[in-house]
Design an enzyme around this catalytic site. Structure first.
Site, mmCIF file in Angstrom:
data_model
loop_
_atom_site.group_PDB
_atom_site.id
_atom_site.type_symbol
_atom_site.label_atom_id
_atom_site.label_comp_id
_atom_site.label_asym_id
_atom_site.label_seq_id
_atom_site.Cartn_x
_atom_site.Cartn_y
_atom_site.Cartn_z
ATOM 1 N N ASP A 21 0.882 -1.163 0.000
ATOM 2 C CA ASP A 21 0.000 0.000 0.000
ATOM 3 C C ASP A 21 0.922 1.216 0.000
ATOM 4 O OD1 ASP A 21 -1.582 2.166 0.586
ATOM 5 O OD2 ASP A 21 -2.627 1.225 2.270
ATOM 6 N N SER A 55 -1.013 13.365 -14.797
ATOM 7 C CA SER A 55 -2.194 13.252 -15.659
ATOM 8 C C SER A 55 -2.366 14.545 -16.445
ATOM 9 C CB SER A 55 -3.443 13.024 -14.793
ATOM 10 O OG SER A 55 -4.612 13.104 -15.585
ATOM 11 N N TYR A 111 -9.019 15.235 -7.529
ATOM 12 C CA TYR A 111 -8.121 14.428 -8.364
ATOM 13 C C TYR A 111 -7.195 15.340 -9.168
ATOM 14 C CZ TYR A 111 -6.507 11.064 -11.879
ATOM 15 O OH TYR A 111 -5.730 10.286 -12.706
ATOM 16 N N LYS A 170 -2.993 15.643 -8.982
ATOM 17 C CA LYS A 170 -2.068 15.448 -10.098
ATOM 18 C C LYS A 170 -1.242 16.716 -10.355
ATOM 19 C CE LYS A 170 -3.061 11.130 -10.908
ATOM 20 N NZ LYS A 170 -2.058 10.085 -10.633
HETATM 21 N N1 LIG Z 1 -6.964 5.610 -16.714
HETATM 22 C C1 LIG Z 1 -6.905 6.913 -16.941
HETATM 23 O O1 LIG Z 1 -7.733 7.497 -17.658
HETATM 24 C C2 LIG Z 1 -5.780 7.727 -16.365
HETATM 25 C C3 LIG Z 1 -5.511 8.995 -16.923
HETATM 26 C C4 LIG Z 1 -4.473 9.751 -16.400
HETATM 27 C C5 LIG Z 1 -3.736 9.270 -15.339
HETATM 28 N N2 LIG Z 1 -4.022 8.039 -14.816
HETATM 29 C C6 LIG Z 1 -3.193 7.577 -13.693
HETATM 30 O O2 LIG Z 1 -2.542 6.387 -14.091
HETATM 31 C C7 LIG Z 1 -2.194 5.633 -12.926
HETATM 32 C C8 LIG Z 1 -2.563 4.183 -13.145
HETATM 33 O O3 LIG Z 1 -3.957 4.102 -13.353
HETATM 34 P P1 LIG Z 1 -4.642 3.029 -14.326
HETATM 35 O O4 LIG Z 1 -5.429 3.785 -15.309
HETATM 36 O O5 LIG Z 1 -3.638 2.049 -14.781
HETATM 37 O O6 LIG Z 1 -5.706 2.401 -13.298
HETATM 38 P P2 LIG Z 1 -5.979 0.920 -12.813
HETATM 39 O O7 LIG Z 1 -7.168 1.028 -11.933
HETATM 40 O O8 LIG Z 1 -6.002 -0.005 -13.968
HETATM 41 O O9 LIG Z 1 -4.683 0.589 -11.929
HETATM 42 C C9 LIG Z 1 -4.393 1.255 -10.728
HETATM 43 C C10 LIG Z 1 -3.673 0.284 -9.816
HETATM 44 O O10 LIG Z 1 -3.256 0.992 -8.649
HETATM 45 C C11 LIG Z 1 -3.465 0.148 -7.533
HETATM 46 N N3 LIG Z 1 -3.555 0.922 -6.311
HETATM 47 C C12 LIG Z 1 -4.559 1.741 -5.921
HETATM 48 N N4 LIG Z 1 -4.304 2.223 -4.697
HETATM 49 C C13 LIG Z 1 -3.122 1.704 -4.309
HETATM 50 C C14 LIG Z 1 -2.321 1.829 -3.149
HETATM 51 N N5 LIG Z 1 -2.719 2.577 -2.106
HETATM 52 N N6 LIG Z 1 -1.155 1.168 -3.085
HETATM 53 C C15 LIG Z 1 -0.750 0.390 -4.120
HETATM 54 N N7 LIG Z 1 -1.458 0.220 -5.228
HETATM 55 C C16 LIG Z 1 -2.637 0.870 -5.330
HETATM 56 C C17 LIG Z 1 -4.759 -0.582 -7.876
HETATM 57 O O11 LIG Z 1 -4.930 -1.759 -7.086
HETATM 58 C C18 LIG Z 1 -4.591 -0.861 -9.358
HETATM 59 O O12 LIG Z 1 -3.958 -2.108 -9.589
HETATM 60 C C19 LIG Z 1 -2.894 6.327 -11.760
HETATM 61 O O13 LIG Z 1 -1.961 7.132 -11.076
HETATM 62 C C20 LIG Z 1 -3.932 7.196 -12.445
HETATM 63 O O14 LIG Z 1 -4.296 8.301 -11.660
HETATM 64 C C21 LIG Z 1 -5.001 7.249 -15.319
#
Ligand SMILES: NC(=O)c1ccc[n+]([C@@H]2O[C@H](COP(=O)([O-])OP(=O)(O)OC[C@H]3O[C@@H](n4cnc5c(N)ncnc54)[C@H](O)[C@@H]3O)[C@@H](O)[C@H]2O)c1
Length: 255
Positions: free
Chosen positions: A62, A142, A155, A159
């Site tokens: 975590d 992001s 959010y 970021k």
């Molecule tokens: N998907 C989008 O549209 C998007 C856009 C811009 C930025 N992001 C960023 O990309 C990153 C990855 O997101 P994603 O889209 O792959 O989402 P996702 O939900 O597929 O993966 C996120 C992962 O983070 C893990 N996680 C959450 N809280 C946690 C914690 N406290 N400790 C350890 N692991 C934890 C989750 O279990 C999950 O496996 C994030 O930082 C997100 O904010 C995503």
């Protein structure tokens, strides 16, 4: 191979961007330490990499818990004796919520994962990278930091903090040969997107997805691999002169 013999810790590696990046970096020769709060999913990530002939170990972590992070650092050093790359990628989304309706608990949870988690990860590896006089830290920010959408203010703010943290730390660590960069993904087709897609005023997922696609000049959502390739570049020696950059992987959305 672009990352031969490099050791990379990747957070949020159980899904989406973290899983795709783990697989790509391993394909390019990195020994990946894949961590996530979802242990069974991150075990699957490791299994996929091992089955493909790559090197990977998975662990529960975590990112808001300093002890968990220290355990991951200790495990990595015991196994590989060095840390070349830390990719702070774990993140927490939210659904459309007018700011006056945001609970203090939600605000604090988003800041804890998206901001404090990155601080804790960096704090734990900096002494090691300083003693190596090398290292690469990458953070997932992001486009929300550059061109925020309404209804997602906590959010977006989290970021924004990641981008300033990245640029500030890049200056602080440059004298030690440590580079610090971020990626700014636009909407990526991952499980997280479902929360954002509901993040329009109507709450209609199909309409939400269409709105997101139409807002991106290249006409599509990003894929996890789009982001993974940007991370690979920033982690590699090809980016040896690049630090303090928050790279939009956004199909033109931030113009
Ligand atoms: N998907 C989008 O549209 C998007 C856009 C811009 C930025 N992001 C960023 O990309 C990153 C990855 O997101 P994603 O889209 O792959 O989402 P996702 O939900 O597929 O993966 C996120 C992962 O983070 C893990 N996680 C959450 N809280 C946690 C914690 N406290 N400790 C350890 N692991 C934890 C989750 O279990 C999950 O496996 C994030 O930082 C997100 O904010 C995503």
């Amino acid at each position: 191979m672009r990352l031969a013999d490099k050791v990379a810790i990747i957070t949020g590696a159980g899904s989406g961007i973290g899983r795709a990046t783990s697989a790509l970096l391993a394909r390019e020769g990195a020994m990946v330490v894949a961590v996530d709060i979802n242990k069974s999913q991150v075990d699957d990530t490791a299994q996929e990499i091992l089955s493909a002939g790559g090197a990977c170990v998975s662990a529960y972590c975590d990112v808001t818990n300093a002890d968990d992070i220290q355990r991951v650092v200790d495990l990595t050093l015991k196994r590989y004796q060095k840390i070349d790359v830390l990719f702070n990628n774990a993140g927490m989304p939210m659904s459309f919520t007018p700011t006056e309706e945001v609970s203090l608990e939600l605000w604090q949870a988003i800041m804890a994962v998206n901001v404090t988690g990155i601080f804790l990860g960096c704090r734990a590896v900096i002494p090691i990278m300083k003693s190596q006089r090398s290292g690469v830290i990458l953070n997932t920010a992001s486009t929300a930091a550059v061109r925020p959408r309404p209804g997602l203010t906590p959010y977006n703010a989290s970021k924004g903090a990641v981008t300033v943290f990245t640029r500030s730390l890049a200056l602080e660590l440059a004298p030690y040969g440590i580079r610090v960069n971020a990626v700014n993904p636009v909407a990526v087709d991952t499980p997280m997107l479902n929360q954002f897609i509901g993040a329009n005023r109507t709450g209609d997922p199909a309409q939400g997805r269409q709105q997101f696609e139409q807002s991106i000049p290249l006409g599509r959502l990003a894929t996890p691999m789009d982001i993974a390739f940007a991370v690979l570049y920033l982690a590699s020696e090809e980016a040896a002169m690049v630090t303090g950059v928050c790279l939009d992987v956004a199909g033109g959305r931030t113009i």
